[in-house]
Design a protein around this motif. Structure first.
Motif, PDB file in Angstrom:
ATOM      1  N   VAL A  17     -57.754  37.805  16.940  1.00 30.40           N
ATOM      2  CA  VAL A  17     -58.035  37.520  15.538  1.00 30.40           C
ATOM      3  C   VAL A  17     -56.732  37.699  14.756  1.00 30.40           C
ATOM      4  CG1 VAL A  17     -59.324  38.265  13.505  1.00 30.40           C
ATOM      5  CG2 VAL A  17     -60.416  38.303  15.752  1.00 30.40           C
ATOM      6  N   GLU A  18     -56.316  36.625  14.074  1.00 33.25           N
ATOM      7  CA  GLU A  18     -55.089  36.680  13.288  1.00 33.25           C
ATOM      8  C   GLU A  18     -55.400  37.055  11.852  1.00 33.25           C
ATOM      9  OE1 GLU A  18     -52.195  33.559  13.579  1.00 33.25           O
ATOM     10  OE2 GLU A  18     -52.910  33.024  15.583  1.00 33.25           O
ATOM     11  N   ILE A  19     -54.531  37.871  11.277  1.00 35.28           N
ATOM     12  CA  ILE A  19     -54.635  38.234   9.865  1.00 35.28           C
ATOM     13  C   ILE A  19     -53.817  37.222   9.081  1.00 35.28           C
ATOM     14  CG2 ILE A  19     -54.108  40.007   8.153  1.00 35.28           C
ATOM     15  CD1 ILE A  19     -54.438  42.078  10.319  1.00 35.28           C
ATOM     16  N   MET A  20     -54.320  36.836   7.933  1.00 36.77           N
ATOM     17  CA  MET A  20     -53.652  35.793   7.162  1.00 36.77           C
ATOM     18  C   MET A  20     -52.450  36.288   6.367  1.00 36.77           C
ATOM     19  SD  MET A  20     -55.001  33.164   8.043  1.00 36.77           S
ATOM     20  CE  MET A  20     -56.351  32.786   9.081  1.00 36.77           C
ATOM     21  N   GLU A  21     -52.112  37.592   6.436  1.00 35.63           N
ATOM     22  CA  GLU A  21     -50.931  38.091   5.739  1.00 35.63           C
ATOM     23  C   GLU A  21     -49.679  37.526   6.408  1.00 35.63           C
ATOM     24  OE1 GLU A  21     -50.811  42.313   5.969  1.00 35.63           O
ATOM     25  OE2 GLU A  21     -52.819  42.563   5.186  1.00 35.63           O
ATOM     26  N   PRO A  22     -48.760  36.994   5.628  1.00 31.70           N
ATOM     27  CA  PRO A  22     -47.535  36.469   6.249  1.00 31.70           C
ATOM     28  C   PRO A  22     -46.577  37.605   6.612  1.00 31.70           C
ATOM     29  CG  PRO A  22     -47.472  36.119   3.874  1.00 31.70           C
ATOM     30  CD  PRO A  22     -48.816  36.710   4.196  1.00 31.70           C
ATOM     31  N   ASN A  23     -46.012  37.521   7.793  1.00 29.08           N
ATOM     32  CA  ASN A  23     -44.960  38.458   8.207  1.00 29.08           C
ATOM     33  C   ASN A  23     -43.633  37.953   7.673  1.00 29.08           C
ATOM     34  OD1 ASN A  23     -46.232  40.503   9.511  1.00 29.08           O
ATOM     35  ND2 ASN A  23     -45.749  39.831  11.572  1.00 29.08           N
ATOM     36  N   PRO A  24     -42.703  38.841   7.367  1.00 25.84           N
ATOM     37  CA  PRO A  24     -41.403  38.376   6.855  1.00 25.84           C
ATOM     38  C   PRO A  24     -40.656  37.474   7.839  1.00 25.84           C
ATOM     39  CG  PRO A  24     -41.621  40.758   6.601  1.00 25.84           C
ATOM     40  CD  PRO A  24     -42.802  40.287   7.373  1.00 25.84           C
ATOM     41  N   ASP A  25     -40.853  37.693   9.131  1.00 23.89           N
ATOM     42  CA  ASP A  25     -40.136  36.884  10.118  1.00 23.89           C
ATOM     43  C   ASP A  25     -40.899  35.623  10.519  1.00 23.89           C
ATOM     44  OD1 ASP A  25     -42.154  38.055  11.520  1.00 23.89           O
ATOM     45  OD2 ASP A  25     -40.884  38.943  13.072  1.00 23.89           O
ATOM     46  N   GLY A  26     -42.081  35.398   9.926  1.00 21.39           N
ATOM     47  CA  GLY A  26     -42.841  34.190  10.200  1.00 21.39           C
ATOM     48  C   GLY A  26     -43.769  34.283  11.398  1.00 21.39           C
ATOM     49  N   SER A  27     -43.797  35.420  12.094  1.00 23.39           N
ATOM     50  CA  SER A  27     -44.664  35.566  13.255  1.00 23.39           C
ATOM     51  C   SER A  27     -46.091  35.901  12.818  1.00 23.39           C
ATOM     52  CB  SER A  27     -44.131  36.661  14.182  1.00 23.39           C
ATOM     53  OG  SER A  27     -44.141  37.903  13.520  1.00 23.39           O
ATOM     54  N   SER A  28     -47.016  35.784  13.742  1.00 19.87           N
ATOM     55  CA  SER A  28     -48.420  36.070  13.454  1.00 19.87           C
ATOM     56  C   SER A  28     -48.664  37.567  13.467  1.00 19.87           C
ATOM     57  CB  SER A  28     -49.309  35.418  14.501  1.00 19.87           C
ATOM     58  OG  SER A  28     -49.159  34.030  14.473  1.00 19.87           O
ATOM     59  N   LYS A  29     -49.586  37.996  12.634  1.00 19.89           N
ATOM     60  CA  LYS A  29     -49.990  39.399  12.595  1.00 19.89           C
ATOM     61  C   LYS A  29     -51.447  39.446  13.029  1.00 19.89           C
ATOM     62  CE  LYS A  29     -49.740  43.448   9.701  1.00 19.89           C
ATOM     63  NZ  LYS A  29     -49.351  43.998   8.407  1.00 19.89           N
ATOM     64  N   TYR A  30     -51.759  40.345  13.934  1.00 16.50           N
ATOM     65  CA  TYR A  30     -53.102  40.399  14.506  1.00 16.50           C
ATOM     66  C   TYR A  30     -53.900  41.572  13.973  1.00 16.50           C
ATOM     67  CZ  TYR A  30     -51.294  36.966  17.751  1.00 16.50           C
ATOM     68  OH  TYR A  30     -50.740  35.847  18.294  1.00 16.50           O
ATOM     69  N   ALA A  31     -55.207  41.450  14.049  1.00 15.20           N
ATOM     70  CA  ALA A  31     -56.122  42.491  13.579  1.00 15.20           C
ATOM     71  C   ALA A  31     -56.073  43.698  14.510  1.00 15.20           C
ATOM     72  CB  ALA A  31     -57.539  41.937  13.512  1.00 15.20           C
ATOM     73  N   PRO A  32     -56.343  44.888  13.983  1.00 17.45           N
ATOM     74  CA  PRO A  32     -56.355  46.089  14.825  1.00 17.45           C
ATOM     75  C   PRO A  32     -57.582  46.098  15.742  1.00 17.45           C
ATOM     76  CG  PRO A  32     -57.012  46.629  12.590  1.00 17.45           C
ATOM     77  CD  PRO A  32     -56.583  45.196  12.585  1.00 17.45           C
ATOM     78  N   PRO A  33     -57.606  46.990  16.727  1.00 17.83           N
ATOM     79  CA  PRO A  33     -58.720  47.012  17.683  1.00 17.83           C
ATOM     80  C   PRO A  33     -60.110  47.201  17.060  1.00 17.83           C
ATOM     81  CG  PRO A  33     -56.915  48.302  18.541  1.00 17.83           C
ATOM     82  CD  PRO A  33     -56.541  47.897  17.150  1.00 17.83           C
ATOM     83  N   GLN A  34     -60.220  47.915  15.932  1.00 10.76           N
ATOM     84  CA  GLN A  34     -61.560  48.091  15.341  1.00 10.76           C
ATOM     85  C   GLN A  34     -62.165  46.761  14.907  1.00 10.76           C
ATOM     86  OE1 GLN A  34     -58.842  49.606  13.818  1.00 10.76           O
ATOM     87  NE2 GLN A  34     -59.295  51.741  13.450  1.00 10.76           N
TER      88      GLN A  34
END
Length: 114
Positions: free
Chosen positions: A82-99
């Motif tokens: 599950v990807e989080i829609m927050e943009p990372n500064p480097d442009g990579s994807s940020k994923y949801a935590p295990p919970q």
């Protein structure tokens, strides 16, 4: 005092030690470690604990869902993270935590298996 210690060690005669003094030192060291925490007492431990903390952030329902998915993988088709829609500064994807994502990697279940 070094000569006395060397002589005592060579002859096997140990001078009496003030146990109150030793216990006072041990007590003060214990209080210091308790107040500052083990992570600050061991160099580099705090940084590694902060880096590993997200992999242990699980709850009971996550463990139940994850164990079901691991034991019966043929029942599940969705293995994407599950990807989080927050943009990372480097442009990579940020994923949801295990919970929030049962496909997230965790270290809790493997460590409990040991």
């Amino acid at each position: 005092t070094m000569a006395m210690a060397a002589t005592a060690a060579a002859t096997g005669q140990v001078p009496p030690v003030d146990s109150q003094f030793i216990m006072g030192g041990v007590e003060s060291m214990g209080k210091h470690l308790f107040e500052t925490g083990w992570a600050k007492a061991v160099p580099g431990l705090e940084a590694s604990m902060i880096g590993l903390r997200p992999y242990f952030a699980v709850d009971n329902s996550y463990v139940k869902r994850k164990m079901t998915k691991v034991l019966f993988p043929f029942l599940y088709r969705d293995w994407a993270r599950v990807e989080i829609m927050e943009p990372n500064p480097d442009g990579s994807s940020k994923y949801a935590p295990p919970q929030e994502d049962e496909n997230a990697p965790d270290l809790y279940i493997p460590s409990m298996g040991l």
